[in-house]
Design a protein around this motif. Structure first.
Motif, PDB file in Angstrom:
ATOM      1  N   THR A 130       0.818  -1.204  -0.101  1.00  0.00           N
ATOM      2  CA  THR A 130       0.048   0.042  -0.112  1.00  0.00           C
ATOM      3  C   THR A 130       0.751   1.382   0.066  1.00  0.00           C
ATOM      4  N   LYS A 131       1.915   1.110   0.943  1.00  0.00           N
ATOM      5  CA  LYS A 131       2.519   2.618   0.880  1.00  0.00           C
ATOM      6  C   LYS A 131       3.561   2.871  -0.345  1.00  0.00           C
ATOM      7  N   ALA A 132       3.648   1.866  -1.171  1.00  0.00           N
ATOM      8  CA  ALA A 132       4.497   2.070  -2.221  1.00  0.00           C
ATOM      9  C   ALA A 132       3.521   2.403  -3.356  1.00  0.00           C
ATOM     10  N   VAL A 133       2.112   2.491  -3.467  1.00  0.00           N
ATOM     11  CA  VAL A 133       1.192   2.577  -4.474  1.00  0.00           C
ATOM     12  C   VAL A 133       1.614   4.187  -4.997  1.00  0.00           C
ATOM     13  N   PRO A 134       1.812   5.236  -4.327  1.00  0.00           N
ATOM     14  CA  PRO A 134       2.092   6.662  -4.875  1.00  0.00           C
ATOM     15  C   PRO A 134       3.197   6.460  -5.768  1.00  0.00           C
ATOM     16  N   PHE A 135       4.181   5.889  -5.513  1.00  0.00           N
ATOM     17  CA  PHE A 135       5.372   5.663  -6.006  1.00  0.00           C
ATOM     18  C   PHE A 135       5.326   5.323  -7.495  1.00  0.00           C
ATOM     19  N   HIS A 136       4.777   4.037  -7.414  1.00  0.00           N
ATOM     20  CA  HIS A 136       4.294   3.223  -8.682  1.00  0.00           C
ATOM     21  C   HIS A 136       3.563   3.951  -9.591  1.00  0.00           C
ATOM     22  N   LEU A 137       2.357   4.730  -9.254  1.00  0.00           N
ATOM     23  CA  LEU A 137       1.410   5.301  -9.969  1.00  0.00           C
ATOM     24  C   LEU A 137       2.392   6.773 -10.624  1.00  0.00           C
ATOM     25  N   GLY A 138       3.370   7.146  -9.846  1.00  0.00           N
ATOM     26  CA  GLY A 138       4.217   8.326 -10.331  1.00  0.00           C
ATOM     27  C   GLY A 138       4.977   7.586 -11.524  1.00  0.00           C
ATOM     28  N   LYS A 139       5.305   6.232 -11.398  1.00  0.00           N
ATOM     29  CA  LYS A 139       5.937   5.831 -12.662  1.00  0.00           C
ATOM     30  C   LYS A 139       5.234   5.463 -13.979  1.00  0.00           C
ATOM     31  N   GLY A 140       3.791   5.774 -13.722  1.00  0.00           N
ATOM     32  CA  GLY A 140       2.899   5.320 -14.758  1.00  0.00           C
ATOM     33  C   GLY A 140       2.195   4.113 -14.971  1.00  0.00           C
ATOM     34  N   PHE A 141       2.259   3.430 -13.617  1.00  0.00           N
ATOM     35  CA  PHE A 141       1.281   2.226 -13.348  1.00  0.00           C
ATOM     36  C   PHE A 141      -0.126   2.626 -13.175  1.00  0.00           C
ATOM     37  N   GLN A 142      -1.051   1.777 -13.441  1.00  0.00           N
ATOM     38  CA  GLN A 142      -2.418   1.879 -13.245  1.00  0.00           C
ATOM     39  C   GLN A 142      -2.977   0.636 -12.728  1.00  0.00           C
ATOM     40  N   PRO A 143      -3.988   0.497 -11.906  1.00  0.00           N
ATOM     41  CA  PRO A 143      -4.613  -0.651 -11.476  1.00  0.00           C
ATOM     42  C   PRO A 143      -5.193  -1.443 -12.737  1.00  0.00           C
ATOM     43  N   ASP A 144      -5.005  -2.698 -12.568  1.00  0.00           N
ATOM     44  CA  ASP A 144      -5.363  -3.908 -13.563  1.00  0.00           C
ATOM     45  C   ASP A 144      -6.765  -3.704 -13.658  1.00  0.00           C
ATOM     46  N   GLU A 145      -7.601  -3.359 -14.816  1.00  0.00           N
ATOM     47  CA  GLU A 145      -8.668  -3.188 -15.260  1.00  0.00           C
ATOM     48  C   GLU A 145      -9.577  -4.363 -15.001  1.00  0.00           C
ATOM     49  N   LYS A 146      -8.743  -5.617 -14.708  1.00  0.00           N
ATOM     50  CA  LYS A 146      -9.655  -6.929 -14.613  1.00  0.00           C
ATOM     51  C   LYS A 146      -9.742  -6.976 -13.171  1.00  0.00           C
ATOM     52  N   GLY A 147      -9.435  -5.928 -12.273  1.00  0.00           N
ATOM     53  CA  GLY A 147     -10.017  -6.161 -10.801  1.00  0.00           C
ATOM     54  C   GLY A 147      -8.873  -6.859  -9.897  1.00  0.00           C
ATOM     55  N   THR A 148      -7.674  -7.393 -10.894  1.00  0.00           N
ATOM     56  CA  THR A 148      -6.985  -7.946  -9.867  1.00  0.00           C
ATOM     57  C   THR A 148      -6.016  -6.946  -9.013  1.00  0.00           C
ATOM     58  N   PRO A 149      -5.350  -7.704  -8.053  1.00  0.00           N
ATOM     59  CA  PRO A 149      -4.327  -6.460  -6.995  1.00  0.00           C
ATOM     60  C   PRO A 149      -3.162  -6.181  -7.880  1.00  0.00           C
ATOM     61  N   LEU A 150      -3.056  -6.391  -9.266  1.00  0.00           N
ATOM     62  CA  LEU A 150      -1.868  -6.049  -9.936  1.00  0.00           C
ATOM     63  C   LEU A 150      -1.920  -4.606 -10.471  1.00  0.00           C
ATOM     64  N   TYR A 151      -0.758  -3.848 -10.529  1.00  0.00           N
ATOM     65  CA  TYR A 151      -0.851  -2.634 -11.178  1.00  0.00           C
ATOM     66  C   TYR A 151       0.183  -2.846 -12.554  1.00  0.00           C
ATOM     67  N   VAL A 152      -0.479  -2.143 -13.536  1.00  0.00           N
ATOM     68  CA  VAL A 152       0.301  -2.657 -14.815  1.00  0.00           C
ATOM     69  C   VAL A 152       0.615  -1.292 -15.557  1.00  0.00           C
ATOM     70  N   LYS A 153       1.923  -1.078 -16.195  1.00  0.00           N
ATOM     71  CA  LYS A 153       2.168  -0.199 -16.869  1.00  0.00           C
ATOM     72  C   LYS A 153       2.517  -0.743 -18.520  1.00  0.00           C
ATOM     73  N   LEU A 154       1.887   0.208 -19.501  1.00  0.00           N
ATOM     74  CA  LEU A 154       2.386  -0.230 -20.822  1.00  0.00           C
ATOM     75  C   LEU A 154       3.368   0.714 -21.389  1.00  0.00           C
ATOM     76  N   LEU A 155       4.428  -0.056 -21.745  1.00  0.00           N
ATOM     77  CA  LEU A 155       5.688   0.489 -22.098  1.00  0.00           C
ATOM     78  C   LEU A 155       5.291   1.102 -23.548  1.00  0.00           C
ATOM     79  N   PRO A 156       6.126   2.214 -23.661  1.00  0.00           N
ATOM     80  CA  PRO A 156       5.915   2.990 -25.031  1.00  0.00           C
ATOM     81  C   PRO A 156       6.219   2.203 -26.151  1.00  0.00           C
ATOM     82  N   ALA A 157       5.916   2.331 -27.336  1.00  0.00           N
ATOM     83  CA  ALA A 157       6.159   1.630 -28.405  1.00  0.00           C
ATOM     84  C   ALA A 157       7.470   2.482 -29.067  1.00  0.00           C
ATOM     85  N   PRO A 158       8.151   1.908 -29.832  1.00  0.00           N
ATOM     86  CA  PRO A 158       9.082   2.530 -30.444  1.00  0.00           C
ATOM     87  C   PRO A 158       8.680   3.898 -31.357  1.00  0.00           C
TER      88      PRO A 158
END
Length: 221
Positions: A130-158
């Motif tokens: 929980t305490k690390a969520v703001p850090f990862h949000l700042g790195k571009g992660f978002q909660p998984d839309e499937k409702g899992t506990p995961l946070y996911v980041k889509l990496l830029p395409a070339p």
């Protein structure tokens, strides 16, 4: 200078350092019961041998990395790549308390992300405490839309990094009929990407954020 270097887990000195840092990490993020279970796993010969094997495999690789500041060990970050889906996964990430809030964690994460991109990762997932969520949000992660506990980041395409036009081909499952009719579930969709512009093609409504999975990226001439 900060850098990432792999642990050599077959070497007793590195194994001891890895265990010490994982002990500190688990003591912060685990319940007492889970903490004991994790320690038991390190002391289990079969499980520790499997961990060492994973750190040495070349297919679907796992990386146990030391975070070094001017050659001093200040933390660790472990991550893997599942090649069939091009997904990276951050497994554990720990910086010793004396070195926090000085930018070292950000640098270490960015190095790990760069490494995964070099290995052709398209997404990165993690399960932050929980305490690390703001850090990862700042790195571009978002909660998984499937409702899992995961946070996911889509990496830029070339193309997003300046240059090549690309065609994005993907499938998705409609989240509700207002977005997509059931008959379009799992159908193929396309979008044209150039620089920072994404232009949906054909029947795509442009709600790229609901993408279930990227199937293939094809560079256009």
């Amino acid at each position: 200078m900060l850098k990432l270097m792999p642990f050599s887990l077959t070497w007793p000195g590195d194994w001891s350092a890895y265990c010490r840092l994982m002990d500190a990490y688990w003591s912060e993020v685990c319940t007492e019961e889970d903490y004991r279970d994790e320690l038991d796993s390190l002391n289990d010969p079969e499980l520790s041998a499997e961990l060492i094997r994973q750190s040495m495999q070349t297919r679907n690789p796992c990386f146990m990395m030391r975070i070094l500041l001017d050659e001093k060990l200040i933390g660790l970050i472990t991550y893997s790549l599942y090649e069939p889906t091009h997904r990276g996964f951050i497994k554990s990430f720990y910086v010793e308390p004396a070195y926090r809030r000085q930018g070292y964690g950000s640098q270490a994460y960015e190095m790990a992300e760069k490494h995964l991109k070099q290995l052709d990762a398209w997404t990165i997932a993690l399960r932050p405490e929980t305490k690390a969520v703001p850090f990862h949000l700042g790195k571009g992660f978002q909660p998984d839309e499937k409702g899992t506990p995961l946070y996911v980041k889509l990496l830029p395409a070339p193309a997003d990094e300046g240059g090549t036009s690309m065609l994005l081909c993907y499938t998705r499952t409609p989240l509700e009929e207002a977005i997509y009719a059931p008959k379009l579930a799992d159908s193929v969709h396309f979008a044209f990407i150039e620089a920072d512009t994404c232009l949906p093609l054909l029947h795509n409504s442009g709600i790229i954020g609901h993408g279930r999975s990227i199937r293939r990226i094809i560079c256009l001439p």
